[in-house]
Design a protein around this motif. Structure first.
Motif, PDB file in Angstrom:
ATOM      1  N   THR A  56       0.829  -1.212   0.000  1.00  0.00           N
ATOM      2  CA  THR A  56       0.000   0.000   0.000  1.00  0.00           C
ATOM      3  C   THR A  56       0.859   1.256   0.000  1.00  0.00           C
ATOM      4  O   THR A  56       0.611   2.192  -0.771  1.00  0.00           O
ATOM      5  CB  THR A  56      -0.936  -0.005   1.224  1.00  0.00           C
ATOM      6  OG1 THR A  56      -1.772  -1.166   1.155  1.00  0.00           O
ATOM      7  CG2 THR A  56      -1.798   1.236   1.273  1.00  0.00           C
ATOM      8  N   HIS A  57       1.885   1.292   0.842  1.00  0.00           N
ATOM      9  CA  HIS A  57       2.746   2.478   0.915  1.00  0.00           C
ATOM     10  C   HIS A  57       3.467   2.729  -0.410  1.00  0.00           C
ATOM     11  O   HIS A  57       3.558   3.874  -0.876  1.00  0.00           O
ATOM     12  CB  HIS A  57       3.770   2.348   2.044  1.00  0.00           C
ATOM     13  CG  HIS A  57       3.172   2.477   3.404  1.00  0.00           C
ATOM     14  ND1 HIS A  57       2.527   3.608   3.827  1.00  0.00           N
ATOM     15  CD2 HIS A  57       3.123   1.604   4.431  1.00  0.00           C
ATOM     16  CE1 HIS A  57       2.100   3.435   5.067  1.00  0.00           C
ATOM     17  NE2 HIS A  57       2.457   2.213   5.451  1.00  0.00           N
ATOM     18  N   PHE A  59       2.592   1.769  -3.469  1.00  0.00           N
ATOM     19  CA  PHE A  59       1.657   2.223  -4.494  1.00  0.00           C
ATOM     20  C   PHE A  59       1.204   3.654  -4.232  1.00  0.00           C
ATOM     21  O   PHE A  59       1.077   4.449  -5.158  1.00  0.00           O
ATOM     22  CB  PHE A  59       0.462   1.265  -4.606  1.00  0.00           C
ATOM     23  CG  PHE A  59       0.700   0.173  -5.599  1.00  0.00           C
ATOM     24  CD1 PHE A  59       0.294   0.300  -6.908  1.00  0.00           C
ATOM     25  CD2 PHE A  59       1.365  -0.988  -5.221  1.00  0.00           C
ATOM     26  CE1 PHE A  59       0.538  -0.708  -7.829  1.00  0.00           C
ATOM     27  CE2 PHE A  59       1.607  -1.999  -6.124  1.00  0.00           C
ATOM     28  CZ  PHE A  59       1.184  -1.865  -7.439  1.00  0.00           C
ATOM     29  N   ASN A  60       0.976   4.001  -2.971  1.00  0.00           N
ATOM     30  CA  ASN A  60       0.599   5.384  -2.650  1.00  0.00           C
ATOM     31  C   ASN A  60       1.714   6.354  -2.991  1.00  0.00           C
ATOM     32  O   ASN A  60       1.448   7.500  -3.372  1.00  0.00           O
ATOM     33  CB  ASN A  60       0.199   5.507  -1.185  1.00  0.00           C
ATOM     34  CG  ASN A  60      -1.150   4.890  -0.903  1.00  0.00           C
ATOM     35  OD1 ASN A  60      -1.944   4.658  -1.811  1.00  0.00           O
ATOM     36  ND2 ASN A  60      -1.412   4.600   0.353  1.00  0.00           N
ATOM     37  N   SER A  61       2.954   5.934  -2.840  1.00  0.00           N
ATOM     38  CA  SER A  61       4.063   6.830  -3.180  1.00  0.00           C
ATOM     39  C   SER A  61       4.054   7.167  -4.670  1.00  0.00           C
ATOM     40  O   SER A  61       4.439   8.272  -5.058  1.00  0.00           O
ATOM     41  CB  SER A  61       5.404   6.231  -2.761  1.00  0.00           C
ATOM     42  OG  SER A  61       5.780   5.168  -3.603  1.00  0.00           O
ATOM     43  N   SER A  63       1.356   7.613  -6.490  1.00  0.00           N
ATOM     44  CA  SER A  63       0.373   8.674  -6.701  1.00  0.00           C
ATOM     45  C   SER A  63       0.920  10.015  -6.221  1.00  0.00           C
ATOM     46  O   SER A  63       0.601  11.060  -6.786  1.00  0.00           O
ATOM     47  CB  SER A  63      -0.961   8.339  -6.031  1.00  0.00           C
ATOM     48  OG  SER A  63      -0.830   8.305  -4.636  1.00  0.00           O
ATOM     49  N   THR A  64       1.762  10.001  -5.205  1.00  0.00           N
ATOM     50  CA  THR A  64       2.395  11.234  -4.742  1.00  0.00           C
ATOM     51  C   THR A  64       3.323  11.789  -5.812  1.00  0.00           C
ATOM     52  O   THR A  64       3.372  13.006  -6.042  1.00  0.00           O
ATOM     53  CB  THR A  64       3.167  10.981  -3.429  1.00  0.00           C
ATOM     54  OG1 THR A  64       2.251  10.481  -2.451  1.00  0.00           O
ATOM     55  CG2 THR A  64       3.824  12.242  -2.921  1.00  0.00           C
ATOM     56  N   GLU A  67       1.212  13.449  -8.408  1.00  0.00           N
ATOM     57  CA  GLU A  67       0.791  14.768  -7.935  1.00  0.00           C
ATOM     58  C   GLU A  67       1.932  15.773  -8.038  1.00  0.00           C
ATOM     59  O   GLU A  67       1.718  16.927  -8.429  1.00  0.00           O
ATOM     60  CB  GLU A  67       0.293  14.687  -6.502  1.00  0.00           C
ATOM     61  CG  GLU A  67      -1.038  13.983  -6.359  1.00  0.00           C
ATOM     62  CD  GLU A  67      -1.461  13.840  -4.895  1.00  0.00           C
ATOM     63  OE1 GLU A  67      -1.130  14.735  -4.091  1.00  0.00           O
ATOM     64  OE2 GLU A  67      -2.114  12.840  -4.588  1.00  0.00           O
TER      65      GLU A  67
END
Length: 116
Positions: A56-57, A59-61, A63-64, A67
């Motif tokens: 999760t971390h 994959f979230n990175s 998206s960061t 952004e």
């Protein structure tokens, strides 16, 4: 004064180009890691919950990073305003025409075909 501004413009451009490349490299390497994680789970025959938090971390990175790239694009627009206002040199190696518009896909028949 103009020479100083021109020199400053070129330094900002060089730093911006380096930053953009670093973001793209981070996105590339993050995507490679993201692709490797599920394959490693399958290859190792691990349960799905093993390392789910790390998954999760990571994959979230990604998206960061996406952004951050958007913020850089917005920063370009702001610098373009400054460039025009102060008649600074135009420095660019990228496409200036923007993103080309693609024809709308209205049905499955409009979808591009792939040859095997």
């Amino acid at each position: 004064m103009s020479k100083n501004r021109d020199d400053a413009t070129l330094r900002v451009y060089a730093a911006l180009e380096q930053y953009e490349r670093a973001l793209d490299m981070a996105a590339k390497h993050g995507a490679l890691l993201a692709a490797e994680l599920p394959q490693a789970r399958l290859d190792g025959n691990f349960a799905m919950e093993v390392a789910q938090g790390a998954f999760t971390h990571f994959f979230n990175s990604l998206s960061t990073i996406v952004e951050a790239r958007g913020q850089v694009v917005a920063g370009h627009r702001e610098l373009a305003v400054v460039q025009r206002r102060f008649n600074l040199p135009v420095v660019s190696t990228g496409d200036k025409g923007g993103i080309p518009k693609l024809p709308a896909i209205t049905s499955e028949e409009d979808m591009p075909r792939r040859a095997a």
